[in-house]
Design a protein around this motif. Structure first.
Motif, PDB file in Angstrom:
ATOM      1  N   PHE A   1      -2.069   9.219  -0.011  1.00 37.00           N
ATOM      2  CA  PHE A   1      -1.278   7.981  -0.099  1.00 37.00           C
ATOM      3  C   PHE A   1      -1.739   7.125  -1.278  1.00 37.00           C
ATOM      4  O   PHE A   1      -0.921   6.498  -1.957  1.00 37.00           O
ATOM      5  CB  PHE A   1      -1.403   7.196   1.204  1.00 37.00           C
TER       6      PHE A   1
ATOM      7  N   MET B   1       0.435   5.697  -4.327  1.00 36.57           N
ATOM      8  CA  MET B   1       0.454   4.263  -4.645  1.00 36.57           C
ATOM      9  C   MET B   1       0.067   4.031  -6.105  1.00 36.57           C
ATOM     10  O   MET B   1       0.585   3.122  -6.763  1.00 36.57           O
ATOM     11  CB  MET B   1      -0.493   3.509  -3.707  1.00 36.57           C
TER      12      MET B   1
ATOM     13  N   SER C   1       8.258  -7.776   1.183  1.00 35.35           N
ATOM     14  CA  SER C   1       9.155  -7.294   0.123  1.00 35.35           C
ATOM     15  C   SER C   1       9.694  -8.438  -0.718  1.00 35.35           C
ATOM     16  O   SER C   1       9.691  -8.381  -1.958  1.00 35.35           O
ATOM     17  CB  SER C   1      10.321  -6.514   0.747  1.00 35.35           C
TER      18      SER C   1
ATOM     19  N   PHE D   1       2.275  -5.417  -2.135  1.00 40.13           N
ATOM     20  CA  PHE D   1       2.805  -4.049  -2.161  1.00 40.13           C
ATOM     21  C   PHE D   1       1.985  -3.121  -1.259  1.00 40.13           C
ATOM     22  O   PHE D   1       2.536  -2.327  -0.488  1.00 40.13           O
ATOM     23  CB  PHE D   1       2.805  -3.552  -3.611  1.00 40.13           C
ATOM     24  N   GLY D   2       0.655  -3.249  -1.308  1.00 38.38           N
ATOM     25  CA  GLY D   2      -0.199  -2.408  -0.466  1.00 38.38           C
ATOM     26  C   GLY D   2      -0.041  -2.703   1.014  1.00 38.38           C
ATOM     27  O   GLY D   2       0.004  -1.777   1.839  1.00 38.38           O
TER      28      GLY D   2
ATOM     29  N   VAL E   1       3.132  -1.116   2.227  1.00 38.69           N
ATOM     30  CA  VAL E   1       2.956   0.322   2.484  1.00 38.69           C
ATOM     31  C   VAL E   1       2.242   0.542   3.808  1.00 38.69           C
ATOM     32  O   VAL E   1       2.640   1.402   4.613  1.00 38.69           O
ATOM     33  CB  VAL E   1       2.182   0.977   1.321  1.00 38.69           C
TER      34      VAL E   1
ATOM     35  N   LEU F   1       4.590  -0.113   6.734  1.00 37.78           N
ATOM     36  CA  LEU F   1       5.574   0.958   6.901  1.00 37.78           C
ATOM     37  C   LEU F   1       4.939   2.195   7.505  1.00 37.78           C
ATOM     38  O   LEU F   1       5.531   2.867   8.374  1.00 37.78           O
ATOM     39  CB  LEU F   1       6.212   1.287   5.548  1.00 37.78           C
ATOM     40  N   LEU F   2       3.719   2.532   7.058  1.00 37.19           N
ATOM     41  CA  LEU F   2       3.042   3.707   7.612  1.00 37.19           C
ATOM     42  C   LEU F   2       2.723   3.503   9.087  1.00 37.19           C
ATOM     43  O   LEU F   2       2.810   4.442   9.890  1.00 37.19           O
ATOM     44  CB  LEU F   2       1.758   3.995   6.830  1.00 37.19           C
TER      45      LEU F   2
ATOM     46  N   SER G   1      -5.331  -1.821   7.187  1.00 43.57           N
ATOM     47  CA  SER G   1      -4.363  -2.471   6.301  1.00 43.57           C
ATOM     48  C   SER G   1      -5.036  -3.089   5.084  1.00 43.57           C
ATOM     49  O   SER G   1      -4.479  -3.093   3.983  1.00 43.57           O
ATOM     50  CB  SER G   1      -3.587  -3.545   7.072  1.00 43.57           C
TER      51      SER G   1
ATOM     52  N   PHE H   1      -5.428  -0.629   2.209  1.00 44.20           N
ATOM     53  CA  PHE H   1      -4.186  -0.364   1.485  1.00 44.20           C
ATOM     54  C   PHE H   1      -3.794  -1.564   0.613  1.00 44.20           C
ATOM     55  O   PHE H   1      -3.253  -1.396  -0.486  1.00 44.20           O
ATOM     56  CB  PHE H   1      -3.069  -0.024   2.467  1.00 44.20           C
TER      57      PHE H   1
ATOM     58  N   GLY I   1      -3.411  -1.202  -3.309  1.00 42.31           N
ATOM     59  CA  GLY I   1      -2.177  -1.658  -3.945  1.00 42.31           C
ATOM     60  C   GLY I   1      -2.458  -2.644  -5.066  1.00 42.31           C
ATOM     61  O   GLY I   1      -1.840  -2.577  -6.137  1.00 42.31           O
TER      62      GLY I   1
END
Length: 804
Positions: free
Chosen positions: A269, A273, A401, A434-435, A438, A441-442, A453, A456, A460
């Motif tokens: 991942f 990314m 987003s 952004f991270g 992701v 969503l995962l 989290s 990520f 990101g």
């Protein structure tokens, strides 16, 4: 300089790098203190107003109050940039140019430091999407350039007799240390700062400089840490706050046994990314480049007030978007007293739940709920970054987003406007959103509940920042030091590498783009392999402007006033009838005698050594010397070998004592072979003229006054200009002997040297001029930075292919 003076010089240098580190830390403390003060004042007033007006329905008043604060701050920042235009932006492209060997006017002046520090303070407090970390690097570089000089053009009357560090190389070393100290103060990363200075700037580097730069970075880090810890926590000497931006502690909850910071499966991942981060960074750079070109065409040529109006327009738009997005697009989410994952560390180790809740904003939401969009927008950027890193389950995918999209566009528009602005923190915040998106969503759609989290979000942030600035080594170490977690080393490094490689397919890094737009001849680390098809003779400049060892003042003034070259070769002409030519002209005779006395021959050297060996008492040595003494040399004849050698001759300038070239001259008369003796700088020639260093034609050159090195360097770094020289004080027919002041042994290359060898010598030794000298000691051209730029080499390579 003897060994005793050398040790004293080295000791003073260590004291200076320590002072640079301390002063840079204090500049960072000043900026941080007032940014925090103004931001707290603004957010307190606005938060109180929003809470009251949410019930009364007068939110327009709250918006006007916020606009009043922000527009005032940005107006002040823009005014400071009008005072010193170089203070705009982050300053990293300019410092990168300076360390690469290009002097950008005004880039390291005291006035620039004042405008930069105050301007970035107002820019950040004014709510623009800018950071204070980039300008900290510029501020540190200015401190490094100015502090060892003990003088400033802004305070001309204050003079200190400080005889050290009066050269460009020493100044560049201190600028390297100051830039590294700026990184160290901004991120609490002294090793990362040292690597930044090495990776992004300095051409000439050695082990001693590395050690001094690291020491300077440590001094900056711990100076800032000491004062911030004392001011904020009252615990002087505890060193709890290592930098202006700290990412806090990444750790899983003790109750969650399945949680890991990252696993081997996550690397896949992270690579994806990195690819997306590189694409986003390339898009950001492309948009910002188009915007910068538009500003250069339509904003900069207009009156300066237009730049202020543009900054105010950016501020107005940003403030309205932030306010409306928080009011309309934010989601009201349930506020829980305990975090289910236990991952509630907000700022630093030991953060309490009160600290976490204090940064959560309840704007436009009912009781027991908070606004996730306002929590990101209505906090200082550092607090928003920490929210994304360490708050779990508090931001919806839609909010992330929208926040990413708005922040991406507005920060792209802001960077390059006429305010001091950094790019590190906006890029980190954008990438962290952004991270986190992701990670959400995962977790939500793929069911990977074990992922952390915060990891990520960090990856990101690294991916997006790496895609924008394209730094690798230093950025990896900066992020590791900021997280204080060495286990993140591998994923951060892989992500940054992938992001850089992906972005490099499309364009350059943001700093390189702005350097190119300014037209600065920046030298990369190495040339392309294909450039080895070129030789020094292909890329050199054969049309030279030169001076003679003994030259009339009128000729020097003419040369200096009609050219902008920084240095001139010192040459003598090769003539077949030199003895006849010497008759009746003292100036020409002096030049020819100097040439003969400075040319070393095997026979002359052997004769000199034999004479010295005769002083020994040994009869064997004396006999051996007598046998090898060469007889008196016959009168010189024209060397047939020199006639056979192919030469490139230079145009004959209007420099010779009594005659100028005429149209009747043949090519041989116009392009005479020139024996190379050394290089002399423009500043040295002007200094000699200002101080009246010359002799008359009826006198010997030994009667010319002599200047010491200290006298020659007294005006550094602002030497007098030839156009400010009062010509009525000069006697045009007087002669200047430049030989005691020229550099008699500069680096030179053969015409057949490969372009890559020329490039490496030029860059690693920090040169500005590289004479091209043929096999018989004649200068045939000169290579400067312009001749080694990528565009110039590409053009010469195309010419090379056409002639094959």
């Amino acid at each position: 300089m003897d060994n005793k003076k050398s040790r004293r010089y080295e000791m003073v240098k260590w004291v200076m790098v320590f002072a640079i580190g301390v002063c840079t830390g204090l500049v960072g403390l000043f900026v941080d203190f007032f940014v925090r003060l103004f931001s707290q004042l603004k957010f307190h007033v606005v938060q109180t107003s929003v809470e009251e007006c949410s019930e009364r329905g007068c939110l327009a008043v709250s918006l006007l109050e916020l606009l009043g604060f922000n527009l005032t701050f940005i107006f002040l920042a823009s005014l400071l940039v009008l005072i010193e235009p170089v203070a705009a932006g982050s300053g990293i492209p300019e410092i990168k140019c300076y360390l690469n060997g290009v002097k950008v006017p005004g880039i390291v002046r005291l006035r620039t430091l004042v405008c930069k520090a105050l301007g970035v303070l107002f820019s950040v407090a004014g709510g623009l999407f800018v950071g204070k970390e980039g300008p900290m690097i510029h501020s540190g570089a200015i401190v490094g350039a100015g502090l060892p000089q003990f003088q400033s053009i802004s305070f001309r009357k204050i003079q200190f007799n400080f005889p050290y560090f009066r050269s460009d190389r020493d100044k560049r070393d201190f600028v390297s240390a100051g830039a590294a100290a700026g990184v160290a103060a901004a991120f609490g990363a002294p090793i990362g700062g040292t690597l930044f200075s090495l990776e992004e700037g300095s051409s000439f580097w050695n082990q001693g400089l590395t050690w001094k730069v690291l020491f300077c970075s440590m001094a900056a880090t711990f100076t800032l840490n000491f004062f911030r810890s004392g001011i904020q926590f009252g615990s002087w000497g505890s060193f709890q706050l290592p930098g202006l931006l700290n990412f806090g502690e990444f750790k899983c909850s003790d109750s969650d046994k399945k949680c890991h910071l990252w696993t081997a499966m996550d690397l896949g991942f992270f690579i994806m990314m990195g690819i997306v981060g590189g694409l986003l960074g390339a898009t950001f750079n492309c948009l910002n480049k188009r915007l910068a070109k538009y500003r250069m065409r339509n904003v900069h040529p207009k009156p300066k007030l237009v730049r202020v109006l543009e900054s105010l327009l950016v501020c107005l738009t940003t403030t309205v978007v932030v306010f409306v997005a928080s009011m309309i697009l934010g989601e009201c989410r349930q506020m829980s007293s305990t975090n289910p994952s236990g991952n509630s560390t907000l700022s630093f180790q030991g953060s309490s739940s009160e600290d976490v809740n204090s940064s959560i904003k309840t704007f436009f939401c009912p009781n027991e709920t908070y606004n996730d969009m306002a929590t990101l927008f209505f906090n200082p950027q550092e607090s928003a970054v920490l929210q994304l890193f360490h708050q779990d389950g508090t931001f919806s995918p839609v909010t992330l987003s929208l926040f990413f999209l708005l922040y991406f566009l507005l920060s792209c528009w802001t960077y390059g406007s006429s305010v001091p602005s950094g790019l590190f923190v906006p890029s980190l915040l954008c990438g962290a959103a952004f991270g986190r998106l992701v990670a959400n969503l995962l977790k939500s759609y793929i069911g990977l509940d074990h992922i952390y989290s915060g990891t990520f979000a960090l990856i990101g942030a690294a991916a997006f920042l790496g895609g924008v600035v394209r730094m690798t080594i230093s950025l990896t170490v900066i992020l590791i030091e900021s997280t204080n977690e060495i286990t993140y080393g591998l994923p951060i490094m892989i992500t940054l590498m992938v992001a850089k490689w992906t972005g490099d397919f499309f364009n350059k890094g943001i700093y390189d783009i702005h350097v190119t737009l300014r037209g600065v001849p920046l030298l990369e680390w190495e040339t392309e392999v294909e450039m080895d098809k070129l030789r020094a003779s292909d890329i050199m400049e054969p049309n030279l402007t030169y001076v003679y060892p003994h030259t009339r003042i009128q000729s020097l003034v003419s040369i200096l006033r009609t050219t902008v070259h920084h240095a001139f070769p010192v040459v003598t002409e090769n003539r077949g009838n030199e003895k006849e030519f010497m008759k009746g002209n003292q100036l020409i005779s002096n030049n020819i005698r100097f040439k003969k006395s400075s040319i070393l021959t095997r026979a002359g050297e052997q004769r000199k050594r034999s004479q010295s060996m005769k002083s020994y008492p040994s009869s064997e040595l004396r006999n051996m010397c007598d046998e090898h003494v060469t007889p008196e040399e016959p009168p010189e004849k024209e060397d047939l070998l020199q006639q056979m050698l192919e030469r490139r001759y230079t145009p004959y300038p209007n420099l010779y004592p009594d005659q100028s070239p005429s149209e009747e001259w043949t090519m041989e008369e116009r392009f005479r072979p020139l024996t190379f003796h050394g290089l002399i700088l423009r500043s040295q020639l002007v200094t000699l003229l200002v101080r009246g260093v010359c002799y008359s034609e009826s006198q010997s050159s030994t009667s010319q006054p002599r200047l010491s090195y200290a006298e020659m360097a007294e005006d550094y770094p602002r030497y007098p200009d030839i156009h400010d020289l009062d010509l009525t004080l000069l006697t045009p027919r007087m002669i200047v002997d430049v030989t005691p002041y020229m550099n008699p042994s500069p680096f030179t290359v053969s015409p057949n040297t490969h372009a890559s060898q020329v490039f490496n010598l030029f860059r690693t030794m920090g040169l500005r001029h590289l004479p091209v000298v043929n096999a018989v000691g004649e200068i045939v051209g000169i290579i400067t930075r312009h001749n080694l730029t990528h565009e110039f080499l590409q053009a010469r390579l195309r010419q090379h292919y056409q002639t094959i």
